[in-house]
Scaffold this active site. Structure first.
Site, mmCIF file in Angstrom:
data_model
loop_
_atom_site.group_PDB
_atom_site.id
_atom_site.type_symbol
_atom_site.label_atom_id
_atom_site.label_comp_id
_atom_site.label_asym_id
_atom_site.label_seq_id
_atom_site.Cartn_x
_atom_site.Cartn_y
_atom_site.Cartn_z
ATOM 1 N N ASP A 261 0.832 -1.205 0.000
ATOM 2 C CA ASP A 261 0.000 0.000 0.000
ATOM 3 C C ASP A 261 0.866 1.255 0.000
ATOM 4 O O ASP A 261 0.513 2.264 0.629
ATOM 5 C CB ASP A 261 -0.985 0.023 1.179
ATOM 6 N N ALA B 124 -4.280 10.981 3.194
ATOM 7 C CA ALA B 124 -3.868 9.689 3.760
ATOM 8 C C ALA B 124 -2.979 8.950 2.771
ATOM 9 O O ALA B 124 -3.270 8.912 1.575
ATOM 10 C CB ALA B 124 -5.102 8.853 4.080
#
Ligand code: DOR
Ligand code: ZN
Length: 336
Positions: free
Chosen positions: A244, A260
């Protein structure tokens, strides 16, 4: 042990973005890896066969130009109303999975479904075609620390209605989610990131807010971290590596509201080696990073190997225009 040789690993969850920044991110993410699975949350999203082919070509051009032999795996985004024909076309165009971002759950997710019933036709098509549903498993309206736990019932809803659908719960962050993966049938797997294995919310907030570590799902407690480490070193093939790695330009990470995403591509293997060494499980690193994900996605094992060497290095404060994860810190292992 000061050296570890493993088969080239697979990163089954990366964000490469678009535009000028993509080149640096793509090369950094490809380095040392056999395959990388590219997420579709660019703008406009990868949500058609044409968009998928174009995005893949752009990335492939970069890799080719720089003689990288990392292989690309593509995903597309599930959007209510896209229809089963579009799903079929995306799969035919080479996607290995479809990504479900609940509306409002993370970066560029406003167009996602509010409930799986909004993509019922698309999920049926995926199930029939035998492809994977990849899920950002957070309930957007729940309190931050309960978002993942509260989404588990949504996954159970999908499991019940689509009894043959294979599902990846992405970037596990909590002990509750680890337990759910263990309890669910073999057709449910999960990716785990290096940063959720290495850090907790204390690293994010306790010594001056470090916005480079702000990501979704947010870093959680030591108890959660320990459950994730236990899963990653267990040798259970349901758990595999997906970084990620989610770069945002440094200027954005230093402005409000902070987006984020943590850029872990430059440090992911170092962090993994540190975590596995501390858990006295370096001998399990290859299974987690190189084997389990390949088994899940039916990928050939890499014929090549990489060497991890225990030599401290200092992560730069900025890299590729971002503030990388672990910026300014010494970490012990490096990939060669
Ligand atoms: O922290 C995150 N950033 N989590 C995600 O799921 C998306 C990602 C991004 O695209 O920036
Ligand atoms: Zn992601």
């Amino acid at each position: 042990m000061t050296e570890l040789v493993i088969k080239k690993p697979n990163d089954l969850h990366v964000h490469l973005r678009q535009g000028d920044e993509m080149e640096g991110y793509a090369l950094r993410s490809a380095e040392h890896f056999e395959h990388m699975l590219v997420m579709p949350n660019i703008k406009p999203p990868v949500a058609s066969a044409k968009a998928l082919a174009e995005y893949r070509r752009k990335i492939q051009d970069i890799l080719k130009r720089h003689k990288s032999d990392c292989k690309l795996l593509m995903s597309f985004k599930l959007i209510p109303g896209m229809g089963s024909d579009t799903v079929r076309e995306c799969l035919r165009a080479g996607a290995v999975c479809a990504k479900y971002y609940p509306a409002g759950s993370t970066t560029n997710a406003d167009d996602g479904p509010r409930h799986p019933s909004e993509i019922a036709e698309e999920l049926s098509e995926l199930e029939q075609a035998g492809f994977v549903l990849s899920v950002h498993a957070e309930a957007p309206d729940s309190p931050e620390f309960s978002k993942e736990r509260d989404f588990l019932s949504v996954i159970e809803y999908i499991l019940t209605r689509y009894p043959n659908l294979r599902i990846v719960v992405e970037h596990l962050s909590s002990a509750d989610a680890v337990q759910a993966i263990l309890d669910w049938p073999e057709r449910v797997g999960a990716s785990i990131t290096a940063h959720h294995l290495a850090y907790t919310v204390e690293d994010l907030v306790s010594d001056g807010l470090d916005s480079s570590l702000y990501c979704k799902p947010v870093l959680k407690t030591q108890k959660d971290r320990e459950a994730l480490i236990a899963a990653a070193i267990s040798g259970n093939a349901k758990f595999f590596f997906g970084s990620d790695s989610a770069p945002h330009p440094a200027a954005k990470k230093l402005c409000l509201p902070v987006p984020a995403g943590t850029y872990t591509a430059p440090v992911r293997l170092s962090l993994l080696a540190e975590v596995f060494e501390e858990a006295k499980a370096l001998n399990r690193l290859e299974f987690f990073a190189s084997t389990a994900g390949a088994l899940w996605y039916n990928l050939p094992a890499s014929p090549q190997a990489i060497k991890l060497v225990k030599e401290p290095w200092r992560v730069p404060e900025t890299l590729d225009g971002t503030i990388p994860c672990a910026h300014g810190k010494f970490i012990n292992w490096q990939a060669q």
